[in-house]
Scaffold this motif. Sequence first.
Motif, PDB file in Angstrom:
ATOM      1  N   GLY A 141      -8.807   3.114  -7.988  1.00  0.00           N
ATOM      2  CA  GLY A 141      -7.582   3.900  -8.034  1.00  0.00           C
ATOM      3  C   GLY A 141      -7.499   4.830  -6.843  1.00  0.00           C
ATOM      4  N   GLY A 142      -6.818   5.960  -7.033  1.00  0.00           N
ATOM      5  CA  GLY A 142      -6.666   6.895  -5.928  1.00  0.00           C
ATOM      6  C   GLY A 142      -5.938   8.149  -6.359  1.00  0.00           C
ATOM      7  N   GLY A 143      -5.816   9.084  -5.432  1.00  0.00           N
ATOM      8  CA  GLY A 143      -5.172  10.349  -5.765  1.00  0.00           C
ATOM      9  C   GLY A 143      -6.069  11.191  -6.648  1.00  0.00           C
ATOM     10  N   GLN A 144      -5.486  12.203  -7.290  1.00  0.00           N
ATOM     11  CA  GLN A 144      -6.298  13.106  -8.104  1.00  0.00           C
ATOM     12  C   GLN A 144      -6.878  12.415  -9.332  1.00  0.00           C
ATOM     13  OE1 GLN A 144      -4.028  16.372  -9.637  1.00  0.00           O
ATOM     14  NE2 GLN A 144      -2.569  15.089 -10.758  1.00  0.00           N
ATOM     15  N   PRO A 157      -4.249  -0.074   5.975  1.00  0.00           N
ATOM     16  CA  PRO A 157      -3.598   1.023   5.251  1.00  0.00           C
ATOM     17  C   PRO A 157      -4.488   1.505   4.114  1.00  0.00           C
ATOM     18  CG  PRO A 157      -2.089  -0.814   5.568  1.00  0.00           C
ATOM     19  CD  PRO A 157      -3.435  -1.304   5.998  1.00  0.00           C
ATOM     20  N   LYS A 158      -4.353   2.755   3.765  1.00  0.00           N
ATOM     21  CA  LYS A 158      -5.275   3.376   2.813  1.00  0.00           C
ATOM     22  C   LYS A 158      -5.365   2.611   1.497  1.00  0.00           C
ATOM     23  CE  LYS A 158      -6.307   7.716   0.446  1.00  0.00           C
ATOM     24  NZ  LYS A 158      -5.923   9.128   0.252  1.00  0.00           N
ATOM     25  N   PHE A 159      -4.250   2.216   0.939  1.00  0.00           N
ATOM     26  CA  PHE A 159      -4.260   1.580  -0.373  1.00  0.00           C
ATOM     27  C   PHE A 159      -4.197   0.054  -0.289  1.00  0.00           C
ATOM     28  CE2 PHE A 159      -3.388   5.917  -1.642  1.00  0.00           C
ATOM     29  CZ  PHE A 159      -4.171   6.037  -2.775  1.00  0.00           C
ATOM     30  N   ALA A 160      -4.658  -0.482   0.852  1.00  0.00           N
ATOM     31  CA  ALA A 160      -4.906  -1.927   0.882  1.00  0.00           C
ATOM     32  C   ALA A 160      -6.115  -2.262   0.025  1.00  0.00           C
ATOM     33  CB  ALA A 160      -5.134  -2.390   2.317  1.00  0.00           C
ATOM     34  N   TYR A 161      -6.966  -1.268  -0.210  1.00  0.00           N
ATOM     35  CA  TYR A 161      -8.206  -1.436  -0.977  1.00  0.00           C
ATOM     36  C   TYR A 161      -8.345  -0.233  -1.888  1.00  0.00           C
ATOM     37  CZ  TYR A 161     -13.280  -2.140  -1.728  1.00  0.00           C
ATOM     38  OH  TYR A 161     -14.529  -2.334  -2.269  1.00  0.00           O
ATOM     39  N   PHE A 162      -8.257  -0.447  -3.195  1.00  0.00           N
ATOM     40  CA  PHE A 162      -8.348   0.684  -4.129  1.00  0.00           C
ATOM     41  C   PHE A 162      -8.982   0.263  -5.455  1.00  0.00           C
ATOM     42  CE2 PHE A 162      -4.390  -1.397  -4.898  1.00  0.00           C
ATOM     43  CZ  PHE A 162      -3.902  -1.072  -6.166  1.00  0.00           C
ATOM     44  N   GLN A 212      -0.128   9.222  -5.408  1.00  0.00           N
ATOM     45  CA  GLN A 212      -0.279  10.483  -4.681  1.00  0.00           C
ATOM     46  C   GLN A 212       1.030  11.263  -4.598  1.00  0.00           C
ATOM     47  OE1 GLN A 212      -2.301   9.194  -0.956  1.00  0.00           O
ATOM     48  NE2 GLN A 212      -4.098  10.208  -1.786  1.00  0.00           N
ATOM     49  N   GLU A 213       1.922  10.856  -3.709  1.00  0.00           N
ATOM     50  CA  GLU A 213       3.103  11.686  -3.446  1.00  0.00           C
ATOM     51  C   GLU A 213       3.959  11.902  -4.686  1.00  0.00           C
ATOM     52  OE1 GLU A 213       2.268   9.222   0.349  1.00  0.00           O
ATOM     53  OE2 GLU A 213       2.350   8.897  -1.816  1.00  0.00           O
ATOM     54  N   PRO A 233       0.795  -1.233   0.000  1.00  0.00           N
ATOM     55  CA  PRO A 233       0.000   0.000   0.000  1.00  0.00           C
ATOM     56  C   PRO A 233       0.826   1.282   0.000  1.00  0.00           C
ATOM     57  CG  PRO A 233      -0.993  -1.598   1.473  1.00  0.00           C
ATOM     58  CD  PRO A 233       0.321  -2.194   1.024  1.00  0.00           C
ATOM     59  N   ASP A 234       1.932   1.338   0.752  1.00  0.00           N
ATOM     60  CA  ASP A 234       2.739   2.556   0.778  1.00  0.00           C
ATOM     61  C   ASP A 234       3.303   2.886  -0.602  1.00  0.00           C
ATOM     62  OD1 ASP A 234       2.255   2.916   3.435  1.00  0.00           O
ATOM     63  OD2 ASP A 234       4.255   2.331   4.117  1.00  0.00           O
ATOM     64  N   ASP A 235       3.712   1.865  -1.344  1.00  0.00           N
ATOM     65  CA  ASP A 235       4.282   2.103  -2.663  1.00  0.00           C
ATOM     66  C   ASP A 235       3.202   2.486  -3.674  1.00  0.00           C
ATOM     67  OD1 ASP A 235       6.804   1.482  -1.672  1.00  0.00           O
ATOM     68  OD2 ASP A 235       6.511  -0.658  -2.037  1.00  0.00           O
ATOM     69  N   ILE A 236       2.024   1.920  -3.531  1.00  0.00           N
ATOM     70  CA  ILE A 236       0.907   2.321  -4.377  1.00  0.00           C
ATOM     71  C   ILE A 236       0.548   3.778  -4.105  1.00  0.00           C
ATOM     72  CG2 ILE A 236      -1.546   1.910  -4.826  1.00  0.00           C
ATOM     73  CD1 ILE A 236      -0.887  -1.079  -4.037  1.00  0.00           C
TER      74      ILE A 236
END
Length: 470
Positions: free
Chosen positions: A410-413, A402-407, A84-85, A76-79
């Motif tokens: 997608g995510g971010g903008q 974690p936030k991106f355990a489930y997406f 995002q970052e 999730p952190d890498d996703i």
Amino acid sequence: MTTTVNRAGVPPQPLHSWPRTTAPAAPGPAGGAQAWRNLRRFARNAPMLFQELRQTYGDTVRLPLGCFTVHLPFAPDDISYVLQEGNRNFVRGKGYDFFRIFMGTGLLTTDGEEWKTRRRIVNPLFHHRAVEAMCATMVSATRRVLDRWERENSGGTLDVVPQAMHITLDALGSVMFDRDLENDHDRVGPAMDRAIEAMVFRGEPRQLLPSGTPFGYQRRIRGARAELHDLVADIVTAHRRGSQAGRVDLVSLLLAAQDEDAGTLSDDDVRDELMTIFMAGHETIGTGLAWVLAELARHPDIQEAGHAEVERVLTGREPTLADLPTLGYVRQIVDETLRLHPPIWVFPRDAVADDVIGGHRVPAGESVFLCPYVTHRHPDLWAAPHTFDPDRFAPGRIARLPKFAYFPFGGGQRKCIGSAIALQQSYLSTAMILQRFVLRPAPDLRLDLGTLVSLRPLSGLPLRVDRRTP
């Protein structure tokens, strides 16, 4: 003051000027001749290949794939970093080349300022109040299909994939175009199927031939594109003549933007945007709903709990928007289906400049594939990850992950703009089907994966559909 650094350990710099790093390459299969064997396995069943690679090499994998190299981050952190970052360095590159055959330069295939302009124009249709106003249309589209089940198929076997596609085609036609597409199914459905087949590279040489090649595959693709473009042209022409005057739909928003500033959207731009949102929405919502029905059929105890909830909440009437908060278990069923069978099974990106993901180097120009199918089955994140269990999404439980355990969207903008529409349609249709029918697996039901635009079952999803007597 703390200075933010990227994963290469350097302060953020203007795009295209980030330094080459000395981070090691991620582990993964060999290149050379093995890269072409990888490509054949990718063409047969990419999600299973990716899952095996995670089990063998860990959460960051480098995969030589034919003449390309793909990086697979599963943690999730890498996703989060890619979406995002560090999102400015990861754009929609060659992974979307085949989408452009049909969608041109729509929201799905553009980046930067062009994408921001398009997003600004269509945002009003996806505002939560606008989505809520679509409820009656979604219910009506579902009712028409279910009424036909009662007349023609109750007690028989149905492939629920085209049935779910029928529901979403009708609903999206109304809310996006303000047009009833019931009479267009015979021409739109086959054209859509051919388009879906063409929009994802599956390692087939015929996909690499020029579009004008006079062979059967290219002719079918050109025919499908022409059929869909003709439909969109008819819809736009009707709007220009004022047949939908005063109504807010996607076509009206795009044409209004075109009229306000002649340099903003050309006729081709309008067509590309309509094709993008309609095709992507129809395919992903329909596929997701079909998987919901398959899982209900395979888990009679869960189906019975769903029956009990809709009977208690709806007491025989059709659902309204006000019912959705109290249809909690129905929503959990849909959310758990999106975990196991995310219709958007991969989100491709290309690195603009060298970067580092999960401690491993990603050179400029190479691709990054984010795969919800694998992360949603990660044993470090999900207990019994291959088990269908809607209780995972009971209130408060998903927030512990974690936030991106489930997406699934997608995510971010760049998170899917239609996610709220997809969920609302899925919740409403699922409740209505549970209310009226009992689903059972047909003897020939096989859950074989087809990695087209969405995660479609190659053999369809044949289910026995029986009228329910409360």
